[in-house]
Each structure stands twice: as structure tokens, then as C-alpha cells.
Design a protein around this motif. Sequence first.
Motif, PDB file in Angstrom:
ATOM      1  N   GLU A 621       0.826  -1.211   0.000  1.00 42.45           N
ATOM      2  CA  GLU A 621       0.000   0.000   0.000  1.00 42.45           C
ATOM      3  C   GLU A 621       0.863   1.264   0.000  1.00 42.45           C
ATOM      4  N   THR A 622       1.966   1.233   0.742  1.00 46.10           N
ATOM      5  CA  THR A 622       2.880   2.381   0.741  1.00 46.10           C
ATOM      6  C   THR A 622       3.436   2.630  -0.658  1.00 46.10           C
ATOM      7  N   LEU A 623       3.813   1.561  -1.339  1.00 50.93           N
ATOM      8  CA  LEU A 623       4.354   1.697  -2.693  1.00 50.93           C
ATOM      9  C   LEU A 623       3.283   2.165  -3.675  1.00 50.93           C
ATOM     10  N   LEU A 624       2.044   1.710  -3.483  1.00 49.97           N
ATOM     11  CA  LEU A 624       0.952   2.214  -4.327  1.00 49.97           C
ATOM     12  C   LEU A 624       0.777   3.714  -4.132  1.00 49.97           C
ATOM     13  N   ASP A 625       0.799   4.142  -2.866  1.00 55.22           N
ATOM     14  CA  ASP A 625       0.695   5.575  -2.585  1.00 55.22           C
ATOM     15  C   ASP A 625       1.816   6.344  -3.264  1.00 55.22           C
ATOM     16  N   ALA A 626       3.034   5.779  -3.198  1.00 54.25           N
ATOM     17  CA  ALA A 626       4.190   6.461  -3.802  1.00 54.25           C
ATOM     18  C   ALA A 626       4.013   6.585  -5.307  1.00 54.25           C
ATOM     19  N   ALA A 627       3.470   5.563  -5.930  1.00 59.22           N
ATOM     20  CA  ALA A 627       3.293   5.597  -7.384  1.00 59.22           C
ATOM     21  C   ALA A 627       2.242   6.613  -7.798  1.00 59.22           C
ATOM     22  N   VAL A 628       1.147   6.696  -7.019  1.00 57.37           N
ATOM     23  CA  VAL A 628       0.040   7.580  -7.386  1.00 57.37           C
ATOM     24  C   VAL A 628       0.301   9.012  -6.966  1.00 57.37           C
ATOM     25  N   ASP A 629       0.928   9.194  -5.810  1.00 58.27           N
ATOM     26  CA  ASP A 629       1.092  10.533  -5.244  1.00 58.27           C
ATOM     27  C   ASP A 629       2.461  11.138  -5.519  1.00 58.27           C
TER      28      ASP A 629
END
Length: 896
Positions: A621-629
Motif C-alpha cells: 500500500e505504501t508503494l501504491l501511494d508512492a506511485a500515485v502521489d
Amino acid sequence: MAVLDENGPEPPTPHADPRGNPLLRTQFVIPARPPTFLRRERLHKHLGEALATPLTVVDGAAGAGKTLLVADWAAAQERPVAWLTARLAGKGCGTFWAYLLQALRLADVPLTGDIGTPAGPGRVDDALLTRLAGELSARDAPVVVAIDDYDQATDPEIADQLDFVLQQAGRGMCLVLVTRTEPLLPLHRYRAAGAITEIKNAELAFTPREAAELLTLHGLQLQADDVGALVKRTQGWAAGLRLCALAAQGQTDPREYLKGFEADRTTIADYLIAEVLKRQSPRTQDLLLRTSILERFRPDLADALTGRTDAGLILTELHRENAFVEYLGHGWFRFHPLFAEILRAHLRVCCPRLEPELHRRAAHWLRRSGTLDETLGHAVAAGDWEAAADALVDDLAIGEIFTGLRSDALSELFSPMGPEPTSPATDLVRAAQHLSRCDLERGLSCLERAEDALARQNGPSADDGPGPAAARLSCALLETLAARLTGSPGRAEAAARTAEQLRSEVPGRLLEDHPELMALLVTHLGSARLWAGRFRDARAALTTVADSGRAAPTAHLREECMGHLALIDYLNGWAGRAERKAAAVVAAADRCDPPPVPGPGLASLVLAAVAVDRNELDRAETLLDAAVDAGHPLLDPVARAVHVLVSGRVLLARGDARAALEAADRAVVADVASPWAEAHTTAVAAAAHLAEGRPEMAVKLLEEEPDGEPVCLAGAVRAELAAGRTGAAIELLERVRPQSQVGPAITVGTALARAQVAGEVGDLATQRRLVARALEEARRERLRRPFLESGPWLRTLLRTVPLRGLAEGWLVPGSPSSGHPEPVRERPPLPVVRELSGRERDVLRRLAQMMSTEEIAADLYVSVNTVKTHIKSAYRKLAVNRRHDAVRRARELGLL
């Protein structure tokens, strides 16, 4: 000492000059040093060497501090110093020698009456010079003669006579010349003999430490960075620093004033205009004003601005005179920064309509003989957008809008360009700008207009450049980008073929100077092939760029291609390989300043996918946030599809089957469907239906996928078994063809599907063997999700020996013999500060579906900024600062 200082004794009555005018006493006075004068020991020490050489030349620009330097040194001498300011004495050689003889007498140098006096204002007898040299040569100790403003003595005969006396006086005289220009004396002879001490303009410049001391004397205390910036802007020019310090004394915030003062609105402007500009002839002033628009210039470029042919002689003389014109070498000159500022301001006042025309002329000349940056800058300053766009396209530099160190600068440079004019080049630049922002509609419109215009064009360009070939190659680049963004592999292949045909029609040096153009084209082609599922062809293209060396213009593209190669590894089942490549991309991006465009979004998504396979859901989830944000959009269907896939898998792993199904149903718009993207999202949707007890729906979804997609196999087998159709599951497995290129993430799932079927038919030995093989393959890469998704039958089996030993420490609790099990940390519940609003709940529900900020805005028909405001408010009320924390907390509170 016997010299007229500001505090010295009254001199005897001066003699008259050859015209009968009295010799003015002020010409013999050592100038007074102001209270804020700073003695610079390095220069004072260097000037001390004057006593060891017959000639010393202190040569610098107006206001460089040379007069005060020599005056301070002269006042400190114990021996006699004869001081002469040559401002009036330079009116003919007779007048000069009359003044010099008087300076010697005032310094108590005994001169006999036999020497005589000059015969007239413009004539001196050789006998006088011979007798003077003879008397000086007979001295036991040399007399120091300091002549200030020596550049005012312009008669070449004075230089010849002074050289004669200096040579014949031997060790009886030390001559110190303070001058703005290099004297006409035969300096080469003195240099060769080691008989000269020289302090030049560069040495007179204040160092940052000296500037700080000078500012302190003026009552100003600045940080080292501020002092350094001021020294850089003034180039250590003494008068500039002093005038800045005096002006800052009257400011409420001296630091801010010195950081941003406008030179043309200070006394610096008055000084330079009076002391430098107004001293020049009208022709020289005209050249100075016209060339002030240039950062650097050659004589032929200056001639192009003036319409004359005399720039070479004028610039050489200005440099020799230290008139704030610096020689850079190889025929190039530039102005002192403050002088350039003031000249430009003066030009706008004197000739307000001339500046655009000068920029236009400069751009025209520089396009043939200068750099692209200079050409573009002047074309834009002239408002000639067509010339600017032509230069960019003809230089094959349009790719720099997308990548490299100048991408931001180029985007900013062309951002004011309006809808007119319309030429192939301007439309290509507009298309590049729109496509770089993923504005497909406007980008494709401009690209189509440019292609239509080029189709009607033939022949070379007007400037004997690469002609339409460069523009068509730029079109091919933008076509591949458009194909990538729209998910159109066939369009990308056609554009790549066109580009290959055009490469031979453009000069090879342009392709060498701009490696980013073909690298961009191949990157886009590789991404389009990846979308089509042609992994081998995509790898070939992407590897070409990833292994293309260390050229700075393609650095970001190499990282982008590595991210795509990591995705291919992941889709082929090699999670460890994918992780290593993607981690290298993210690490390289973290070291970049500024961060790369489009950023490491895809690499972060690949790492998130690997984290899901390992059941490291917080990390995913942290990596998803990093990719989107990360501040960069997910450019193409490839990245958007991976985001949908990983988001759905995370939601499914968290137990939210409904949200996972909604995430999987989010369509990725593309001209052509991607086989792997459809297969993976279908697998997620089928797993969600299975989790909610709808095996028939799962079977129906998976039946529509082609047999060649192994990612769907395990889910299809589980669905058939859940529906009670063991025979159908066996038939599915019989249709599976061996694949030697796939990795553990695929083979483990296939083995577990076979094991489940073997258990259903009662072949327990085969079942254990298959599970053991799956455990051995998965343990190396810690692939936990295939086991967690297989169902309850496997949990019972893993408690048996020897399977428990293979699973302990990384899959089930026990001694961590290998692997790195994910620690479980319980966090205390966080209080809700206030109830969420209805709109905040709407946004939060979409956050739970892993939608990006842009997607939420489009779905709710609001602006991106409004969405960000709601997100920030929801985070504050939930007392969290990350997306997945907000979603988790909302579920705990029953808000979702």
C-alpha cells in the motif's frame, strides 16, 4: 616623509607648466583613504615587490580599487614617494614632464638646475631626459614614482620617453603606473627580463572573505551565502561593492536589498554611465548598447546588430582599456554583469522599440553559428515563435521537451506561445507540450495539423538545414508517444518504421548530439509492444535503451526502460528479478535532483505487486501511494493497468472482495486490448467472486480468457472445483502446455492447482509432492499469496511432516530457517476528531478502490484541488497521514 599627503606639509610654491599655467598642487597629493577603506594584505604584499623591480603596473577597470591600493601602500613607505596624477599632466609630453619634475622635487629628490625645463607643451629636449636619467642613476637608493591615471597620458611619445628614462636610470628609480589600460611601454621586454611587477584586474577583485570584511566596515553583517551571491553578481568589483554597501545602509532590510537590487536604479548606474559609457565615442556607445542584449558575443555577431564592420577593433580596444568587456577566448566577449544590466536598461530608455529587432537579428545569426539555447532565447525575446520552433525542430531537439536537464526550461520557454503562428514546427512544439502533459485531444490535433502541412512540403529548408526530414522524424517521435498513450501498438510500429527510413536523411551529427530523440522513440515503441503482450519484442527494444551507456540526456529514459523490463519479469513470474530492477530504478530516482519525469511510478507499482505476492500488504500500500502521489501522472495504459491490478489484489488480500471487484472493473481505455492486462484483472475479479461464494460467476469470467494465459489457470481450477466440477478442472490442467520461460510466481500457482485436483481425486502422494515442489520454489522468493489464496485444504496439509518443515519460518510460524517473515504489529485505534462529511466519505470510498486523485475528480465531477482538500480534511479527522491508514481506520469505524 617629504611628500604631499592629505596630512602632509605644505609644498614649496609650484613652478609653471610650459604654457605658463601654475602646476596644480592637487595633482601631487596622495589620495585620502575613506574610513571604510579595507587594506587587503595579499595585494599590499604583492605591491611590496615593486621595490624589487624597476616597473610596476597596476592595471584595472574604473572603480577596481587600484588608486586607493597604491595610495595606501605609498603612504606607508619610509622612503620618498613622488606622486603624480596624470589627468592634467597628459596634455602633451612637455606638460607631462613639467609635472613629473615637480613631483620629484616635492618628494625631496634633489635635482640640479642643469636639468632644465621642457621647451613647450608638446616638446621635450632629449638633453633634459638624458640629464634627468643621469642624476637618478647616481642615487644610492631608488626614488619611487607613482603615476595615477596614467591612461590619460595618451601621447605615444610620452611612453617612449618614460621608457628611456626608466632604462637609463638603472636602479635609481622604481616606477609605479596606475592605469585603466595596459601602457604602451614595451612590456614584453620587462616581462622577459623579470623587471616588472603586475597587478591585473582579476587580482584586484574582492574575494568573498574580503567582501565580508568590507561590508562589516559599513556596519553590515551578512551570511556567507549572501556575500557569495553579491560577489558573484559584482564579480568582486570594488566600487560596486562599496556603492552597494552604502545603499544598503539606508534600507530597513539590507540583506533583502542586496539580494535583489536593480542595478540601473542605483548609484552604480550613474558611476558606470559617467565613468565608462559616456567616455566612449558615439559609435562605441552604439555598439555597447546594441550588444547589451547578448550574454556573450563575437565581433561578427556584434556587426550583425550594428550593421557595421568595426566591432572587432572596438571590442579589442574596450578589453584593453578594462572597460568592463571581458575576453572569453576563441573570439568571444562578454560584459561585466552589472554593466550589462545598466546598458540594457539604458537601451530601453534610449531606443524602446529597437530591442525586439536586435533579438531577431541575434537569433538569425546564432542559428548558424551559436548554440541552440542562445538562438531560442533571442527568438522568443523577439516574439518570433516560428523561428524558435524551427530552430528546435531543425536541431532535432524536440525530444528535450520530454527528458533531460532542459525539459522544464524548454516547456517554460514555449509556454507563452499562443495559437498563432501555425507552421509545421510550431504545431509540432505545441503537440509535444500537450502530449508531455498527457493532453491527448489537443496534442493529436496539433500533430495532425503538422503532418498535413509537411505532406504538402518538399525540398530543403531555407537555412540549408536538414529540411523537412528533421520535422518528419520529430513527427515520428510524437506518433510513437501518441500510440503509447492511446494503447495502439500498430500505430507505434508504423511510426518506428518511418523513423528508421528518415534517419539517413538527417545529418548524423544531429542524431549524435540528441541521443534522447531515438531513445524516446524506442522507449515508446517498447511500451506499446509490452501493452500488446509481445514481451520478447518489447524486451529487445527496451534493452536497447537501458543498455545505451551513461549519456545524461537519456538517463531518465534508461530508468524508465528498466521499470518496463522489471514489469516483463514480473508478468513472466520472476518476482526476484523484477524486484531488483525496480528497486534500482526507485533508488536512482531518489538520488535525482530534480526528480525524473515521468518518475519511478511503474517501478513502484512493480515493487507493490511483488510485495502483494509476499503478503507484505502494508509495504504494497505504501508503494501504491508512492506511485500515485509522486506528482507525475501514470502516463500510459501499461502503468494504469498495473495500478488497477495491484489495487485489486491488495483489496482482495485485505478481505474486501467487493472493493476488489470494483477496482478490477475500472476500465483502462485503449485502442487495442492488452491480453495480459485483461487476464490479470479477470483473475482478480474471478477471485473476488469466489471469495463471495459465486463460483459460477468466476467460471464464466475465466472461460472468456484464452488458454495461453497461465495467470488465469489456478483461479479457473479453483472455480471449477468450487462449483463441483472436478472433471472440468482436470480438463483445464490437461490443456496446459509446458512453458520453459516462466518463473516461480506462475509455476507455483500451477503446481498448487494440480495439487488441489490431485487431492480431489484421492491421489494424496501426488498432492504432497506437488505442494513440496511449490514450497521449495516459492521459499526462495518468499511467495506467500499463492498458498494463502489456495483455500483451507492447504492449511491442513501444511501441518504434516515434512511439508511443515518446508513452510516454517517464512510461511507458517516456526523457527525462521530461511526467509524473512513479515512482522505483525498491532496498532492502537486512533480517535476520530469529527464526523466525516458526505463528500469526504465519497472521496474515501474511492480511495479504498485505489483510484488516483485525477480519477476521483473525474468520477465526482470536481476539480483535483477540491479532491485534495477533501482528502486532507479526512486525513485530519481520522488522525492519519497516508491513504491506506485512512482506509483501514474508516473500516474499523464502520465508515466504509
